[in-house]
Enzyme design. Structure first.
Site, short mmCIF file in Angstrom:
data_model
loop_
_atom_site.label_atom_id
_atom_site.label_comp_id
_atom_site.label_asym_id
_atom_site.label_seq_id
_atom_site.Cartn_x
_atom_site.Cartn_y
_atom_site.Cartn_z
N ASN A 23 3.90 -33.80 32.61
CA ASN A 23 2.48 -33.69 32.29
C ASN A 23 2.07 -34.53 31.09
OD1 ASN A 23 2.24 -32.06 34.44
ND2 ASN A 23 2.12 -30.13 33.28
N ASP A 117 -0.60 -28.64 42.76
CA ASP A 117 -0.07 -27.32 43.09
C ASP A 117 -1.12 -26.38 43.65
OD1 ASP A 117 2.50 -27.88 42.25
OD2 ASP A 117 2.00 -27.45 40.17
N VAL A 327 -4.53 -17.86 33.14
CA VAL A 327 -4.90 -19.29 33.22
C VAL A 327 -5.23 -19.71 34.66
CG1 VAL A 327 -4.19 -21.66 32.71
CG2 VAL A 327 -3.50 -19.80 31.18
N1 EPU Z 1 -10.85 -25.42 35.04
C1 EPU Z 1 -12.13 -25.40 35.55
N2 EPU Z 1 -12.80 -26.59 35.64
C2 EPU Z 1 -12.27 -27.77 35.24
C3 EPU Z 1 -10.95 -27.78 34.73
C4 EPU Z 1 -10.26 -26.58 34.64
O1 EPU Z 1 -12.63 -24.34 35.93
O2 EPU Z 1 -12.93 -28.81 35.34
C5 EPU Z 1 -10.08 -24.16 34.96
C6 EPU Z 1 -8.91 -24.12 35.96
O3 EPU Z 1 -9.34 -23.74 37.24
C7 EPU Z 1 -7.98 -23.14 35.31
C8 EPU Z 1 -8.19 -23.40 33.82
O4 EPU Z 1 -9.44 -24.07 33.69
O5 EPU Z 1 -8.37 -21.83 35.61
C9 EPU Z 1 -7.11 -24.19 33.13
O6 EPU Z 1 -6.81 -25.35 33.85
P1 EPU Z 1 -6.41 -26.71 33.16
O7 EPU Z 1 -7.47 -27.70 33.45
O8 EPU Z 1 -5.99 -26.49 31.76
O9 EPU Z 1 -5.14 -27.09 34.00
P2 EPU Z 1 -4.82 -28.51 34.48
O10 EPU Z 1 -5.23 -29.45 33.42
O11 EPU Z 1 -5.31 -28.71 35.86
C10 EPU Z 1 -2.46 -28.78 33.39
C11 EPU Z 1 -1.08 -29.04 33.91
C12 EPU Z 1 -0.55 -27.79 34.60
C13 EPU Z 1 -0.55 -26.66 33.58
C14 EPU Z 1 -1.94 -26.47 33.01
C15 EPU Z 1 -2.02 -25.42 31.92
C16 EPU Z 1 -1.16 -31.40 34.41
C17 EPU Z 1 -1.17 -32.46 35.44
N3 EPU Z 1 -1.13 -30.15 34.86
O12 EPU Z 1 -3.24 -28.47 34.54
O13 EPU Z 1 0.78 -28.05 35.00
O14 EPU Z 1 -0.15 -25.49 34.21
O15 EPU Z 1 -2.44 -27.71 32.46
O16 EPU Z 1 -1.18 -25.74 30.87
O17 EPU Z 1 -1.16 -31.68 33.22
C18 EPU Z 1 2.65 -28.05 36.43
O18 EPU Z 1 3.15 -28.89 35.69
O19 EPU Z 1 3.27 -27.53 37.38
C19 EPU Z 1 1.27 -27.64 36.22
C20 EPU Z 1 0.60 -26.93 37.10
#
Ligand code: EPU
Length: 434
Positions: A23, A117, A327
């Site tokens: 990530n 995922d 989360v």
């Molecule tokens: N969310 C929204 N709108 C948005 C963005 C996020 O509603 O525009 C919500 C999501 O639905 C969720 C929450 O905010 O409920 C947090 O999501 P976040 O955006 O922080 O997650 P992400 O950026 O999509 C990254 C990692 C994940 C990790 C999470 C939390 C990457 C590519 N992915 O996801 O990693 O679990 O942050 O730390 O950086 C993994 O490596 O397996 C993985 C899933």
């Protein structure tokens, strides 16, 4: 389709080096495309997600040259294509991260909705709203995002939730925007900070305050830079949980205490053994494990990706534990297969063991009650997502008898040669045709 066949139980013993963070590296590569100059990365992991990311970057004009010893050179002299190919976009969540280089260097971006995922709906509305506030024209049609800009400008953006990728996306956009950008209620995960450090090396001016605000002073141009990818703290924690759950003793070279403070606290509370050394962390079984109540949240809290392997560990602890996931609403999709293996886990749509969270009235089953210790038995299981996949591996290593785990390509996305690595640590594991 490939599968992994595992014969348990076996303790995991020995030493393993943790790879560079999935990530982190994907965002670093994207950031490198903000300049025409060459960038060099070391400690680049050999994982499936890295290949997909590289192919997306190459499709837009990046030249990637792999060097010796996990080094990767990336240079993007020009971005002449606006669209991320749909065939690549569906494979992970990186396509939307291409918005900053596309808009700054091409003026247009066409980005299909992201894959990744299956742990919740995972919208990108915060990303798009941020770009809108920075002056981009944003349209969505048939699950494709169309953005245009004749120069992004600084803005005051308050994220509704501290999203990791939304913060990273807007940080990249803000570095070359005209004027100053505030990103409030931002994510401050170590991977986000690592990206900010790389952007600073490229010439960006980024401050961040203790109240989760990033302040970015736009600059007119960025230059090439070099960066060592941070170790993967999710993989390190998964390995730690595997060592303790299997009654093993594992030295995870490269694991960093500073990135894993909350995980280590939770381990200490349940009686899991660990010893922090200068070049890594040793994890070992130190007697009976105790139950706990734990809640996932944003950094510096207990991270959601640690949750599945830790929940598995709790099936081996004495008494009743509670895990509250705040989360991702569907992060317990993996529980059903563990139940098949004999785990005593029930999931509820209420907020158990902690604060009331935003999923309280959503109907999503986001709290788990885990009773242990139980003896797991081998089973045939399918992998729903990356972290769940590794959890099944640990479960199969603990379980008595043979397990077959299908959907290995999901695991290969985030873990380097997982079968060979685990075999070297004592697991009886082989790759077979499913
Ligand atoms: N969310 C929204 N709108 C948005 C963005 C996020 O509603 O525009 C919500 C999501 O639905 C969720 C929450 O905010 O409920 C947090 O999501 P976040 O955006 O922080 O997650 P992400 O950026 O999509 C990254 C990692 C994940 C990790 C999470 C939390 C990457 C590519 N992915 O996801 O990693 O679990 O942050 O730390 O950086 C993994 O490596 O397996 C993985 C899933």
């Amino acid at each position: 389709m490939e599968a992994l066949a595992i014969e348990g139980p076996t303790p995991l013993r020995g030493e393993i080096e943790v790879a560079g963070a999935k990530n982190s590296v994907s965002k670093l590569l994207t950031a490198s495309m903000l300049t025409a100059e060459p960038c060099r990365f070391s400690n680049v992991p050999a994982i499936g997600d890295m290949e997909i990311t590289k192919r997306i970057c190459q499709a837009l004009g990046a030249h990637c040259t792999a060097g010796a010893a996990k080094q990767l050179d990336v240079q993007t002299p020009r971005i002449s294509v606006a669209a991320v190919p749909e065939s690549l976009a569906v494979k992970n969540r990186l396509s939307v991260m291409m918005l900053a280089p596309l808009l700054h260097r091409h003026g247009r971006a066409v980005v299909p909705a992201a894959g990744g995922d299956r742990i919740g709906p995972r919208p990108v509305d915060f990303h798009l709203e941020g770009y809108r506030r920075m002056g981009a024209r944003v349209e969505t049609l048939d699950d494709v995002y169309y953005l245009e800009s004749d120069g992004l400008k600084g803005a005051d953006i308050a994220l509704p939730y501290p999203s990791v990728t939304a913060t990273e996306n807007l940080l990249m956009a803000a570095t070359l925007a005209r004027g100053r950008t505030f990103i409030r209620n931002a994510a401050i995960e170590p991977e986000v900070v690592d990206l900010a450090l790389f952007l600073q090396k490229m010439g960006a001016i980024i401050d961040y305050h203790a109240d989760r605000t990033f302040i970015v002073e736009g600059v007119s141009t960025l230059v090439g830079a070099t960066h060592d990818v941070m170790p993967d703290r999710l993989v390190a924690a998964s390995l730690g949980a595997a060592a303790i759950a299997s009654h093993g003793d594992l030295f995870v070279r490269g694991a960093r205490q500073s990135d894993m403070l909350t995980f280590l606290n939770a381990l200490r509370r349940i009686g899991g053994g660990f010893e922090v050394q200068s070049d890594g962390i040793r994890f070992y079984r130190d007697g009976a494990l105790r139950s706990i109540a734990v809640e996932t949240t944003v950094h510096p809290g207990f991270m959601t990706d640690w949750q599945p392997p830790f929940a598995l560990l709790l099936t081996q602890a004495d008494g009743m534990s509670v895990v509250h996931e705040t989360v991702f609403e569907d992060r317990f999709v993996y529980v059903h297969e563990l139940q098949k293996m004999g785990a005593d886990i029930e999931i509820y749509d209420t907020c158990l063991g902690g604060q009331t969270c935003r999923f309280a009235a959503s109907g999503h089953r986001h709290s788990a009650v885990i009773r242990g210790p139980v003896t797991l038995k081998g089973a045939e299981i399918d992998i729903p997502d990356l972290r769940a996949g590794f959890t099944y591996l640990i479960a199969a290593i603990l379980a008595s008898g043979r397990s077959v785990i299908r959907g290995v390509e999901e695991l290969d996305r985030g873990y380097e040669q997982i079968d060979e690595s685990l075999r070297a640590l004592g697991a009886q594991i082989e790759r077979i045709d499913a």
